[in-house]
Design a protein around this motif. Structure first.
Motif, short mmCIF file in Angstrom:
data_model
loop_
_atom_site.label_atom_id
_atom_site.label_comp_id
_atom_site.label_asym_id
_atom_site.label_seq_id
_atom_site.Cartn_x
_atom_site.Cartn_y
_atom_site.Cartn_z
N ARG A 40 0.87 -1.17 0.00
CA ARG A 40 0.00 0.00 0.00
C ARG A 40 0.91 1.23 0.00
O ARG A 40 1.82 1.31 0.82
CB ARG A 40 -0.93 0.02 1.22
CG ARG A 40 -2.01 1.09 1.11
CD ARG A 40 -2.97 1.01 2.28
NE ARG A 40 -4.12 1.90 2.09
CZ ARG A 40 -5.09 2.08 2.96
NH1 ARG A 40 -5.06 1.41 4.10
NH2 ARG A 40 -6.10 2.91 2.71
N ARG A 49 -6.83 -6.12 3.59
CA ARG A 49 -7.46 -5.13 2.71
C ARG A 49 -8.79 -5.70 2.25
O ARG A 49 -8.84 -6.61 1.43
CB ARG A 49 -6.55 -4.83 1.52
CG ARG A 49 -7.02 -3.64 0.68
CD ARG A 49 -6.06 -3.41 -0.47
NE ARG A 49 -6.41 -2.23 -1.25
CZ ARG A 49 -5.93 -1.01 -1.05
NH1 ARG A 49 -5.07 -0.83 -0.05
NH2 ARG A 49 -6.28 0.01 -1.82
N LEU A 91 -12.61 -0.70 1.41
CA LEU A 91 -11.84 0.14 0.50
C LEU A 91 -12.65 0.53 -0.73
O LEU A 91 -12.34 1.53 -1.39
CB LEU A 91 -10.55 -0.58 0.08
CG LEU A 91 -9.31 -0.40 0.97
CD1 LEU A 91 -8.86 1.04 1.02
CD2 LEU A 91 -9.55 -0.93 2.38
N LYS A 132 -12.95 4.67 -2.76
CA LYS A 132 -12.48 4.85 -4.14
C LYS A 132 -11.15 4.15 -4.39
O LYS A 132 -10.33 4.61 -5.18
CB LYS A 132 -12.41 6.34 -4.50
CG LYS A 132 -13.76 7.04 -4.41
CD LYS A 132 -13.69 8.50 -4.82
CE LYS A 132 -15.06 9.16 -4.73
NZ LYS A 132 -15.04 10.60 -5.10
N GLU A 133 -10.95 3.04 -3.69
CA GLU A 133 -9.81 2.16 -3.94
C GLU A 133 -10.34 0.74 -4.11
O GLU A 133 -10.10 -0.12 -3.29
CB GLU A 133 -8.80 2.21 -2.78
CG GLU A 133 -8.19 3.57 -2.53
CD GLU A 133 -7.21 3.53 -1.36
OE1 GLU A 133 -6.33 2.65 -1.35
OE2 GLU A 133 -7.32 4.38 -0.45
#
Length: 615
Positions: A139, A417, A421, A425-426
């Motif tokens: 990341r 993750r 998210l 906007k990931e």
């Protein structure tokens, strides 16, 4: 360092440590006074000669070794051979405990004495074979090592020092691809009263243990027992996923603290936070979610951030919701920022209030570190929660090291993750999902919050459904709004699947065709039923061949499968007959999925019933 009096003496400058069936061999030896080790599986080198040692109270152990002694006869312990080795140095002695499994090796340092121990460095290193592939999470921000919420991707061991924009330090685990589709994993187990292990790439294919605290180190009161430094081994992906070494290295639960485990109940939860609207955290809206959870046969609802600030009479309102939820068979979890309960007095007052209100669990967030004080916070919270018969979900934290074995009230933790998210906007790519079962989930449960059908990024509807079967979490929090699931006809075909979704499994088999980051295909059994879940991590159609040899009976299994419609906007369900000897091919669309429910054959079920009557 305190000197030890060996009970069983076998002294040498080189010691060979074997696993129960001699599948793994470790060599412990000295070179110019330095303490070194290596590990191999038959002819495959897993760890080339690497340094051992630890710096405590200004003294560096592992650099002036005079003698190695097996001070206790090796004994069998949890499918392993346990070795106790005294390391005699110029200024004293300490113990190195080693455990050799057929599918893993582990060691830890033990330094006695009543004085406090200031740990400033570990010399512990892992030198990997040349050209080994390495799966790590990335990341591009400081959050990488604070929350472990990185995308899983592949590099080579030679590139590790420079591959990351965040520097050469990586979080655990690291999954190593060896020749001939063999695998190793570097991680730790039983992380208690110590700082979490990170791994710094130092060049020459070597990684060294690294700590959040840096050069200043951290203090341990009295006897020092480090976490286990662990090298897992698997000769295929099925062995990787089913490796149980991490759990075996953790202590058994305290029989007094966990004399009663009846409150510890795995289950599925609804969740209003990720799909929140203008009515978010209004008591009436949360009550709607509770009733929706009951309609879906879910066990829980999670009341997340905001309930303490938005409700003027928060404890009365929480108790009212808990009472209403209990009448429908739904338990209530509540969210709490960790900074507000790091003081033990404040923690205990809060937990007492949660328990008196009738909630069943707490989700705490934003530790954002695996420094020793945060590790101690986590263990203290698990103990305090268990004393009040509460379950726990950790967020904003590191990956697990087997804590849920010692503290079974830890139902899940983030350190991954996940789908949240997508609202930042990931969006999560499909290849990350296809890597997770073979990387992060090897360490334990992960609160990924799957099933975000309405905000799924570049994945399909059935891909999202399959994640619910692939990703382990004893508290399986489904991202999609339960109101959407119940009211939108798009989801009607999968409601029977969601209403019966298992969250723990009796057996897991990784199916042929699985490839890290490309395809994850599992067959999983709960009781008498089997489920097949497949996700495609690529942007092209992938062929999947199902050979259900895992089925025990030779009969016909009347199964239900879920796949994506050609336009990707709907679920398609079909009935199909499966037999153990079959070989069926499926075309999994780009970033798509497949789910199959395979119940016990009718004739087999009838036979079992008849036998039960006879007996």
């Amino acid at each position: 360092m305190a000197f030890l009096c060996p009970l069983y003496v076998r002294a040498a400058d080189t010691l060979l440590l074997k696993s129960p069936h001699q599948q793994l061999l470790a060599k412990l030896f000295t070179r110019n006074g330095y303490l070194l080790y290596q590990v191999q599986h038959v002819a495959q080198l897993l760890i080339a000669p690497s340094q051992l040692g630890i710096q405590v109270n200004g003294r560096t152990a592992g650099t002036q070794v005079r003698q190695l002694t097996i001070s206790h006869r090796p004994f069998v312990h949890a499918n392993s051979l346990a070795y106790t080795i005294t390391v005699q140095e110029k200024e004293g002695a300490y113990t190195l405990e080693c455990r050799m499994f057929d599918n893993g090796a582990a060691f830890r340092y033990v330094i006695g004495g009543p004085e406090d121990k200031q740990v400033t460095q570990e010399l512990t290193s892992f030198t990997l074979p040349p050209a080994a592939g390495v799966w790590y999470f990335e990341r591009n921000s400081s959050w990488k090592l604070q929350s472990y919420a990185g995308l899983w991707q592949r590099t080579t061991v030679e590139q590790l020092p420079t591959v990351s924009s965040q520097g050469p330090v990586q979080g655990k685990p690291l999954v190593i691809e060896l020749p001939h589709k063999q695998y190793a994993v570097l991680t730790e187990a039983a992380l208690y009263n110590y700082s979490g292990m990170r791994l710094k790439a130092t060049g020459n294919n070597t990684l060294q243990v690294n700590f959040t605290e840096g050069d200043k180190g951290f203090a341990v009161k009295g006897k020092l027992v480090t976490p286990w430094r662990v090298i897992l081994y698997a000769n295929n992906l099925n062995g990787l996923v089913n490796n149980q070494v991490i759990a075996a290295l953790n202590p058994q639960p305290d029989p007094v603290l966990f004399a009663d485990k009846t409150y510890i109940k795995p289950g599925r939860s609804v969740w209003s936070w990720i799909t929140r609207n203008t009515h978010y955290m209004e008591p009436a809206e949360e009550l709607r979610f509770i009733h929706a959870a009951a309609a879906l046969s879910f066990e829980y609802t999670l009341i997340d951030e905001g309930w303490e600030t938005k409700w003027p009479h928060k404890w009365q309102q929480l108790k009212s919701l808990c009472d209403s939820a209990a009448q429908t068979g739904v338990g209530v979890w509540v969210w709490k920022h960790s900074k507000e309960i790091r003081d033990s007095v404040q923690r205990n007052v809060f937990l007492d209030s949660v328990a008196m209100a009738g909630a069943v669990g707490i989700k705490t967030d934003f530790m954002n570190s695996e420094a020793m004080d945060l590790i101690n916070f986590e263990e203290g919270l698990l103990q305090a929660a268990a004393a009040r018969r509460l379950m726990v979900n950790f967020h904003g934290c590191q990956a697990p090291t087997g804590e849920s074995h010692t503290y079974p009230n830890e139902m899940t933790r983030e350190g991954i993750r996940g789908m949240e998210l997508n609202i930042m906007k990931e969006p999560i790519p499909a290849w990350h999902n296809a890597a997770l079962p073979f990387t992060r989930f090897v360490c334990g449960n992960g609160d990924y919050t799957p099933g975000f059908f309405s905000n799924r990024g570049n994945t399909t509807l059935t891909h999202q459904l399959a994640l619910c079967y692939l990703f382990n979490s004893s508290f399986q929090c489904i991202a999609e709004s339960p109101l959407t699931l119940l009211e939108d006809s798009t989801y009607a075909p999968i409601l029977p699947f969601l209403k019966t979704l298992p969250v723990t499994w009796d057996e897991t088999i990784v199916l042929p065709g699985s490839d890290i980051g490309v395809m994850a295909a599992f067959a999983r059994r709960k009781g008498k039923d089997w489920y097949v879940a497949v996700i495609n991590g690529t942007d092209t159609v992938q062929r999947f061949t199902l050979q259900p040899r895992f089925l025990q009976d030779a009969g016909i299994y009347k199964s239900t499968l879920v796949k994506d419609s050609p336009d990707g906007k709907a679920f398609v369900t079909e009935r199909t007959n499966l037999r153990k000897q079959d070989r069926q091919q499926f075309m999994i669309p780009a970033t798509g999925g497949l789910v199959i429910h395979i119940p016990m054959p009718v004739q087999t079920s009838k036979l079992i019933h008849e036998k039960a009557i006879i007996h």
